[in-house]
Design a protein around this motif. Sequence first.
Motif, PDB file in Angstrom:
ATOM      1  N   TYR A  11     -17.948 -25.074-105.180  1.00  0.00           N
ATOM      2  CA  TYR A  11     -17.036 -26.102-104.680  1.00  0.00           C
ATOM      3  C   TYR A  11     -16.225 -25.588-103.491  1.00  0.00           C
ATOM      4  N   TYR A  12     -15.806 -24.351-103.561  1.00  0.00           N
ATOM      5  CA  TYR A  12     -15.022 -23.730-102.483  1.00  0.00           C
ATOM      6  C   TYR A  12     -15.843 -23.643-101.199  1.00  0.00           C
ATOM      7  N   VAL A  13     -17.096 -23.228-101.313  1.00  0.00           N
ATOM      8  CA  VAL A  13     -17.954 -23.120-100.128  1.00  0.00           C
ATOM      9  C   VAL A  13     -18.273 -24.491 -99.549  1.00  0.00           C
ATOM     10  N   VAL A  14     -18.600 -25.435-100.424  1.00  0.00           N
ATOM     11  CA  VAL A  14     -18.907 -26.791 -99.952  1.00  0.00           C
ATOM     12  C   VAL A  14     -17.702 -27.404 -99.257  1.00  0.00           C
ATOM     13  N   LEU A  15     -16.511 -27.157 -99.799  1.00  0.00           N
ATOM     14  CA  LEU A  15     -15.304 -27.714 -99.201  1.00  0.00           C
ATOM     15  C   LEU A  15     -15.051 -27.118 -97.816  1.00  0.00           C
ATOM     16  N   LYS A  16     -15.374 -25.855 -97.628  1.00  0.00           N
ATOM     17  CA  LYS A  16     -15.226 -25.245 -96.305  1.00  0.00           C
ATOM     18  C   LYS A  16     -16.100 -25.957 -95.278  1.00  0.00           C
ATOM     19  N   TRP A  17     -17.343 -26.186 -95.623  1.00  0.00           N
ATOM     20  CA  TRP A  17     -18.246 -26.877 -94.699  1.00  0.00           C
ATOM     21  C   TRP A  17     -17.853 -28.337 -94.524  1.00  0.00           C
ATOM     22  N   LEU A  18     -17.376 -28.964 -95.601  1.00  0.00           N
ATOM     23  CA  LEU A  18     -16.928 -30.345 -95.489  1.00  0.00           C
ATOM     24  C   LEU A  18     -15.724 -30.449 -94.557  1.00  0.00           C
ATOM     25  N   PHE A  19     -14.813 -29.506 -94.669  1.00  0.00           N
ATOM     26  CA  PHE A  19     -13.659 -29.498 -93.782  1.00  0.00           C
ATOM     27  C   PHE A  19     -14.075 -29.244 -92.337  1.00  0.00           C
ATOM     28  N   SER A  20     -15.063 -28.401 -92.140  1.00  0.00           N
ATOM     29  CA  SER A  20     -15.563 -28.179 -90.778  1.00  0.00           C
ATOM     30  C   SER A  20     -16.112 -29.474 -90.197  1.00  0.00           C
ATOM     31  N   LEU A  21     -16.810 -30.253 -91.042  1.00  0.00           N
ATOM     32  CA  LEU A  21     -17.320 -31.554 -90.594  1.00  0.00           C
ATOM     33  C   LEU A  21     -16.176 -32.502 -90.250  1.00  0.00           C
ATOM     34  N   ILE A  22     -15.169 -32.563 -91.116  1.00  0.00           N
ATOM     35  CA  ILE A  22     -14.047 -33.479 -90.889  1.00  0.00           C
ATOM     36  C   ILE A  22     -13.252 -33.069 -89.654  1.00  0.00           C
ATOM     37  N   ILE A  23     -13.082 -31.762 -89.444  1.00  0.00           N
ATOM     38  CA  ILE A  23     -12.374 -31.282 -88.253  1.00  0.00           C
ATOM     39  C   ILE A  23     -13.110 -31.727 -86.998  1.00  0.00           C
ATOM     40  N   GLY A  24     -14.438 -31.590 -87.012  1.00  0.00           N
ATOM     41  CA  GLY A  24     -15.214 -32.018 -85.854  1.00  0.00           C
ATOM     42  C   GLY A  24     -15.104 -33.509 -85.604  1.00  0.00           C
ATOM     43  N   ILE A  25     -15.208 -34.298 -86.668  1.00  0.00           N
ATOM     44  CA  ILE A  25     -15.119 -35.751 -86.509  1.00  0.00           C
ATOM     45  C   ILE A  25     -13.714 -36.154 -86.060  1.00  0.00           C
ATOM     46  N   GLY A  26     -12.690 -35.580 -86.695  1.00  0.00           N
ATOM     47  CA  GLY A  26     -11.323 -35.937 -86.357  1.00  0.00           C
ATOM     48  C   GLY A  26     -10.951 -35.562 -84.936  1.00  0.00           C
ATOM     49  N   THR A  27     -11.324 -34.358 -84.520  1.00  0.00           N
ATOM     50  CA  THR A  27     -11.016 -33.939 -83.158  1.00  0.00           C
ATOM     51  C   THR A  27     -11.788 -34.764 -82.134  1.00  0.00           C
ATOM     52  N   GLY A  28     -13.047 -35.059 -82.441  1.00  0.00           N
ATOM     53  CA  GLY A  28     -13.823 -35.889 -81.536  1.00  0.00           C
ATOM     54  C   GLY A  28     -13.230 -37.281 -81.390  1.00  0.00           C
TER      55      GLY A  28
END
Length: 777
Positions: free
Chosen positions: A67-84
């Motif tokens: 769950y910790y690893v998946v959340l890291k990658w999920l947050f990376s996705l959200i950061i990219g979408i949010g910043t874009g």
Amino acid sequence: MLSNHLQNGIETARLVWSRLPSSEEGERTEIELPSHSRGAESLDYEVIENYAYREAQAQRGKLWVSYYVVLKWLFSLIIGIGTGLAAVFINLAVENFSGWKYAATFSIIQHSYFVGFLVYILFNLGLVFSSVYIVTKFAPAAAGSGIPEIKGYLNGVDTPGILLFRTLIGKVFGSIGSVGGGLALGKEGPLVHTGACIASLLGQGGSKRYHLSSKWVRVFESDRDRRDLVTCGCAAGVAAAFRAPVGGVLFALEEVTSWWRSQLMWRVFFTSAVVAVVVRSAMNWCKSGKCGHFGSGGFIIWDISGGQEDYSFQELLPMAIIGVIGGLLGALFNQLTLFITSWRRKYLHKKGNRIKILEVCIISLVTSVISFGLPLLRRCSACPDSEMSPGIECPRPPGTDGNFVNFYCAKDSEYNDLATIFFNTQDDAIRNLFSAKTFHEYSAQSLVIFLVMFYSLAVVTFGTAVPAGQFVPGIMIGSTYGRLVGMLVVKFYRKLNVEEGTYALLGAASFLGGSMRMTVSLCVIMVEITNNLKLLPLIMLVLLISKAVGDFFNKGLYEEQAQLRGIPLLESRPKLYMRNMTAKEASKNQKVVSFPRVVKVGNIVSVLRSNKHNGYPVVDQGQNGETLVIGLILRSHLLVLLQSKMDFQNSPFPCDMRGINRHNFSDFVKPVSSKGMSIEEIHLTEDELELYLDLAPFLNPSPYIVPEDMSLAKVYNLFRQLGLRHIFVVPRPSRVIGLITRKDLLLEERDHSATTELQSTSVRSQHPLLDSLLNQE
């Protein structure tokens, strides 16, 4: 005695830092950092392996790790979408405000230039006023580019207020006002700060103040995890600003981070790729005409692939000259902005927010007068022959992007070259300067006038109370003198196939290299935004020359501004004098305060009130009566223990470690964007002050330790590379209990056995060379 003066301790960077109140509490309207002794606190990147941490790790199984690893990658996705999405919103707003402004101005000047002039000034003034009002009244930390503060954060220095939710809102809307209002600044630096704010808010699970938080995503409980997310946010900001995903990754690696590893690189790369997809999808959607005045500008992409195909040996000299000019002008820019910003913070901004607002409004008026008035003084030129230059629209329709602006011209078939630069958004103006197949579009006089005026405006505007980036203004300055050099090359080398736009690109790279002192990341960014790989060797040449010339005079722009703001950055290399100093010599003037393992509560309160140290050695008595350092206790952890009062005991003897389960590891997590707890907020009775506290379960039993004769340069490298906050300096050890080599670190865990074996034994028959190297250890 509690105040046991040990000569074997050293505080981080030999500084005693005090916190400033955060703007989240609203206690200050300004974050003011006049010296190194104020304004920031170190971050705890080191893992505190106390009893609560080890117990928490033991309870976490494979499901939690997944769950910790998946959340890291999920947050990376959200950061990219949010910043874009933030970049899309800012660009759409800036382009539409600018389009409305230019359309209204050009429509009105058909009847009256004076009325058009007033409309132009008021439009700019209204946008700029909205920006400075948001910053001064709502989000003071949103002023400036934010890159020095983010660079300090990733270097281990936490400046209060820079990653708040209100700072994110202030950056977004403040950038729209300042850039749309025509000031000599850009939105690229603020976008980096925006990405960092989005990442930090995700790392802390949202914003509690605005009720936007969730405990399900609040698993990143250490400064180290949050640092990785902020790194992804910085790369996402650059990728969104320039549509340069690889450049964003390299910018994070070269310019802002002090810590890097392969796992982080993959997440940063993934985040930048997501940003590129979001931005490109938005551009494709806007091609249908649903974005108002948003045209080919907005998202930076200056395609000059149709420009100069090759270059000759004779052109290397003028290109080297461009690099020298960039280094000189960049160093001068850094020095002037440092002087003016220092004067502004020392004398002007201390008078309150009204002075800040008035200052920005005056600069807006001056900028509008210059950009509207100077083109009136220039003569118009005849449009190029449509047969000789097919595909060029001259003059361009009012309110749209493109070259050849008809402004105060007697004939409809003429254009004003100076207005072509001023009456455009910065992205469109740079595209015009970079444009190929446009010989003699600009006169040398117009370029010189624009260079002097815009350079002066950029120097004065930088440091005001609005979000301000320096990427695009730097590109405009560099492309102007670069095109001037290109015009000279065309004049003296008539037989060469020389494009003025190519020299404009090299000039832009040289000024950024001379001012910001970036090389690899800037080179890749310039290649990505121009879509011309053939120019890569030339960009590398001018960057190396401009950086070398600029380094001869001063530091880079972000380092200078960080020093001005009192952010104590640890640079990549230690100073020369540190090689001749030992750790003992560096710490001899430090007053180290330590605690015994079992200490009276009243003594803890007395020590915390009498000094501001953030870490304290904990000592105990050995079997033979000798003093042993058993660990390090943080100030924040002591405050948590005093606040909870659950671990107070009547006995002055150590407690049973196995019975300690009153605290979770999350109890000791420091708040992200607030000043945290202070000793003045804790109230204890007289009886409670007479109780005792056993510190052993809560201390870090394995702090980093160096011998007293280690060189200070080596200690410096440990601090920076490991992201430390404290290092103990101890006498030379009396004996060695073991030796670890590379072979001992290559362990392979077996699934069906509780034992481990050396990896070298499993590969010995296949790799005899590796086996022999390991045995030599």
